[in-house]
Design a protein around this motif. Sequence first.
Motif, mmCIF file in Angstrom:
data_model
loop_
_atom_site.group_PDB
_atom_site.id
_atom_site.type_symbol
_atom_site.label_atom_id
_atom_site.label_comp_id
_atom_site.label_asym_id
_atom_site.label_seq_id
_atom_site.Cartn_x
_atom_site.Cartn_y
_atom_site.Cartn_z
ATOM 1 N N ARG A 132 29.463 45.993 43.031
ATOM 2 C CA ARG A 132 29.418 45.806 41.748
ATOM 3 C C ARG A 132 29.001 47.248 41.099
ATOM 4 N N ALA A 133 27.512 47.554 41.413
ATOM 5 C CA ALA A 133 26.905 48.506 41.226
ATOM 6 C C ALA A 133 27.697 50.036 41.253
ATOM 7 N N HIS A 134 28.104 50.136 42.525
ATOM 8 C CA HIS A 134 28.896 51.236 42.807
ATOM 9 C C HIS A 134 30.370 51.560 42.172
ATOM 10 N N ALA A 135 31.044 50.206 42.286
ATOM 11 C CA ALA A 135 32.226 50.409 41.371
ATOM 12 C C ALA A 135 32.117 50.526 39.858
ATOM 13 N N SER A 136 31.122 50.197 39.488
ATOM 14 C CA SER A 136 31.114 50.345 38.027
ATOM 15 C C SER A 136 30.805 51.816 37.395
ATOM 16 N N ARG A 137 30.835 52.698 38.521
ATOM 17 C CA ARG A 137 30.774 54.048 37.936
ATOM 18 C C ARG A 137 32.017 54.461 37.820
ATOM 19 N N MET A 138 33.006 53.754 38.384
ATOM 20 C CA MET A 138 34.366 54.338 38.037
ATOM 21 C C MET A 138 34.953 53.532 36.849
ATOM 22 N N ASP A 139 34.850 52.157 37.203
ATOM 23 C CA ASP A 139 35.228 51.135 35.921
ATOM 24 C C ASP A 139 34.323 50.090 35.744
ATOM 25 N N PRO A 140 33.891 49.835 34.380
ATOM 26 C CA PRO A 140 32.930 48.749 34.176
ATOM 27 C C PRO A 140 33.154 47.458 34.658
ATOM 28 N N ILE A 141 32.213 46.686 35.602
ATOM 29 C CA ILE A 141 32.289 45.583 35.859
ATOM 30 C C ILE A 141 30.917 44.904 35.554
ATOM 31 N N PRO A 142 30.880 44.137 34.364
ATOM 32 C CA PRO A 142 29.633 43.937 33.954
ATOM 33 C C PRO A 142 28.617 42.983 34.521
ATOM 34 N N ASP A 143 29.232 41.910 35.456
ATOM 35 C CA ASP A 143 28.289 41.287 35.938
ATOM 36 C C ASP A 143 28.866 40.701 37.448
ATOM 37 N N LEU A 144 28.319 39.902 38.257
ATOM 38 C CA LEU A 144 28.691 39.520 39.602
ATOM 39 C C LEU A 144 29.858 38.490 39.611
ATOM 40 N N PRO A 145 29.987 37.572 38.430
ATOM 41 C CA PRO A 145 31.080 36.823 38.037
ATOM 42 C C PRO A 145 32.292 37.397 37.904
ATOM 43 N N THR A 146 32.190 38.588 37.099
ATOM 44 C CA THR A 146 33.306 39.336 36.850
ATOM 45 C C THR A 146 33.859 39.830 38.343
ATOM 46 N N LEU A 147 32.945 40.432 38.900
ATOM 47 C CA LEU A 147 33.234 41.221 40.325
ATOM 48 C C LEU A 147 33.930 40.107 41.042
ATOM 49 N N ARG A 148 33.266 38.872 41.143
ATOM 50 C CA ARG A 148 34.002 37.699 42.085
ATOM 51 C C ARG A 148 35.561 37.487 41.665
ATOM 52 N N GLN A 149 35.728 37.384 40.374
ATOM 53 C CA GLN A 149 37.152 37.196 39.989
ATOM 54 C C GLN A 149 38.008 38.080 40.536
ATOM 55 N N HIS A 150 37.616 39.663 40.411
ATOM 56 C CA HIS A 150 38.495 40.643 40.985
ATOM 57 C C HIS A 150 38.650 40.537 42.528
ATOM 58 N N LEU A 151 37.475 40.101 43.093
ATOM 59 C CA LEU A 151 37.417 39.969 44.710
ATOM 60 C C LEU A 151 38.454 38.904 44.979
ATOM 61 N N GLU A 152 38.482 37.822 43.933
ATOM 62 C CA GLU A 152 39.511 36.505 44.540
ATOM 63 C C GLU A 152 40.736 37.229 44.317
ATOM 64 N N SER A 153 40.908 38.027 43.340
ATOM 65 C CA SER A 153 42.485 38.458 43.294
ATOM 66 C C SER A 153 42.718 39.264 44.489
ATOM 67 N N LEU A 154 42.042 40.172 44.756
ATOM 68 C CA LEU A 154 42.138 40.947 45.995
ATOM 69 C C LEU A 154 42.308 40.091 47.290
ATOM 70 N N LYS A 155 41.558 39.328 47.689
ATOM 71 C CA LYS A 155 41.708 38.341 48.567
ATOM 72 C C LYS A 155 42.941 37.726 48.597
ATOM 73 N N GLU A 156 43.532 37.310 47.518
ATOM 74 C CA GLU A 156 44.952 36.583 47.497
ATOM 75 C C GLU A 156 46.140 37.722 47.905
ATOM 76 N N LYS A 157 45.498 38.928 47.501
ATOM 77 C CA LYS A 157 46.800 40.193 47.840
ATOM 78 C C LYS A 157 46.577 40.394 49.265
ATOM 79 N N GLY A 158 45.429 39.986 50.019
ATOM 80 C CA GLY A 158 45.199 40.243 51.492
ATOM 81 C C GLY A 158 44.260 41.712 51.523
#
Length: 258
Positions: A132-158
């Motif tokens: 979350r900290a590293h990726a936020s330097r490119m695009d804001p990811i305010p907190d871990l719940p938000t990160l986990r939502q993105h991770l779930e989407s990426l997992k669905e895409k494999g």
Amino acid sequence: MNEEYQDDAVHSQPEGSSKRWRPLPPIERRVLGVLVEKAKTVPSSYPMTLNAIVTGCNQKSNRDPVMELTEEVVERALDNLRQLGAVGIVQGIGRVDKYRHYLYEWLGVNKEELAIIAELLLRGPQTEGELRAHASRMDPIPDLPTLRQHLESLKEKGLIIDLTPPGRGHVVAHNLYPEPELARLKQRYSAVAVQEPSLSTSDTPRSTVAPGDARGAVASSTEVEQLRQELSELKQTVAGILEALATIKKELGLDGET
């Protein structure tokens, strides 16, 4: 800058299209990570020349592992990525070829998801807090719940895999590793998923790790890193609050009062 190269717009893979991405060797993964990173953090230097990409690949900060690549090696990687449709060439000033990525379409992701993938391409597996900290330097990811939502989407895409069980110290990786490399990676982290066995002798200290058993050490190291990340996030939050209070006091003319 030409809007064609802006990474702020949301790109996506057309509905119903087949998967375009495929596993890649380490150098090609590094090249893609650099193109995404520079497009997002230094847009004025994007698209990039071959020389700039080589410099970005060999950068010592924000990279794991550190590499020492030549122009010839990077150019071959770029040629391979062009054949796969992940990279393209645009004509630069003075007829110098410049390169851009097509990862929004190639991976079928949005801008935050691409920032997450890029950080994993550049640094390898990470805990959720680190990512979350590293990726936020490119695009804001305010907190871990938000990160986990993105991770779930990426997992669905494999595109994302778990290397350790969910919870504190949860480690994830991208899924662009070739199969032999992915197998070694999973084996390296599998020890964390196995509960440390009970010690058979009562006089052995609880904090001692038995010879040849690194499982406790790996888990402990991961938890410590997670705690450090959480402390860093708290410090950043407190600093932001103090800065906001100072601004309010100044606007109210109270900055000189005790």
